[in-house]
Enzyme design. Structure first.
Site, PDB file in Angstrom:
ATOM      1  N   PHE A  88      71.769  86.020  48.149  1.00  0.00           N
ATOM      2  CA  PHE A  88      72.654  86.283  49.287  1.00  0.00           C
ATOM      3  C   PHE A  88      72.718  87.777  49.556  1.00  0.00           C
ATOM      4  CE2 PHE A  88      76.824  87.348  51.030  1.00  0.00           C
ATOM      5  CZ  PHE A  88      76.858  86.526  52.154  1.00  0.00           C
ATOM      6  N   VAL A  89      72.684  88.114  50.835  1.00  0.00           N
ATOM      7  CA  VAL A  89      72.857  89.493  51.283  1.00  0.00           C
ATOM      8  C   VAL A  89      73.992  89.498  52.307  1.00  0.00           C
ATOM      9  CG1 VAL A  89      71.779  91.444  52.485  1.00  0.00           C
ATOM     10  CG2 VAL A  89      70.436  90.064  50.884  1.00  0.00           C
ATOM     11  N   GLY A  97      65.711  94.883  54.129  1.00  0.00           N
ATOM     12  CA  GLY A  97      64.800  94.656  53.007  1.00  0.00           C
ATOM     13  C   GLY A  97      65.496  94.308  51.709  1.00  0.00           C
ATOM     14  N   GLY A  99      67.177  91.426  50.829  1.00  0.00           N
ATOM     15  CA  GLY A  99      66.833  90.082  50.366  1.00  0.00           C
ATOM     16  C   GLY A  99      65.445  90.039  49.769  1.00  0.00           C
ATOM     17  N   ASN A 126      69.207  76.120  57.463  1.00  0.00           N
ATOM     18  CA  ASN A 126      69.169  77.565  57.252  1.00  0.00           C
ATOM     19  C   ASN A 126      67.791  78.134  57.643  1.00  0.00           C
ATOM     20  OD1 ASN A 126      69.522  80.186  56.428  1.00  0.00           O
ATOM     21  ND2 ASN A 126      70.374  79.655  54.428  1.00  0.00           N
ATOM     22  N   TYR A 133      61.406  82.544  53.202  1.00  0.00           N
ATOM     23  CA  TYR A 133      60.712  82.006  52.038  1.00  0.00           C
ATOM     24  C   TYR A 133      59.256  81.686  52.360  1.00  0.00           C
ATOM     25  CZ  TYR A 133      65.328  81.637  49.865  1.00  0.00           C
ATOM     26  OH  TYR A 133      66.559  81.902  49.345  1.00  0.00           O
TER      27      TYR A 133
END
Length: 160
Positions: A88-89, A97, A99, A126, A133
């Site tokens: 999580f960010v 950058g 994450g 999401n 990813y």
């Protein structure tokens, strides 16, 4: 890496900060009602029992995000893997950058440990995370369904 960004391993004194990030990700995932973790449980399970590890991201010396992960085991490979439970960010720090740096830190730790897999789940809605990813090279395991026993259901399973 960005000179404003630092990734570090969380320590026991960071338990309250880790919990704050857990609550933020739960809110983002519309699951706040499911958080029962406390500072005390994190201190015990993460930092005393070493059941998981946490990397913290700091941007301009301010907390910006976290990644919580732990080792699992593949019977087919006969070796450990890394399970990324949460990444999580903070929303106001996305796109910097952070994450990617957290993800790469977990991947580097998995590689250092000789892990042969790195796995995680992502909510179907999401899209930003799914796209991230995929850019990192991940493939979805669509032929698998995750099952869960939680809380009272575990005890009930023992009694069946």
């Amino acid at each position: 890496m960005n000179s404003h960004l630092k990734i570090r391993t969380a320590q026991k004194e960071d338990a309250a900060l880790v919990l704050s990030f857990i609550k933020k990700i739960a809110d983002y995932e519309k699951m706040s009602d499911q958080v029962i973790a406390t500072v005390e449980t994190l201190e015990e399970f993460v930092f005393e029992r070493n059941a998981a590890q946490v990397f913290l991201a700091e941007y301009n010396d301010e907390p910006a995000g976290f990644a919580l992960f732990f080792e699992n085991f593949s019977t087919f490979i006969g070796r450990t893997g890394t399970y990324l439970e949460d990444l999580f960010v903070d929303p106001d720090k996305r796109g910097l950058g952070i994450g990617k740096a957290l993800f790469q830190a977990v991947a580097a730790e998995a590689e250092r440990r000789g892990c042969q897999r790195m796995e995680w789940t992502c909510l179907d809605w999401n899209t930003p995370s799914i796209e991230f990813y995929r850019r990192m090279g991940a493939i979805s395991m669509d032929e698998w369904t995750t099952y869960r026993l939680a809380g009272k259901a575990i005890k009930e399973a023992v009694q069946k």
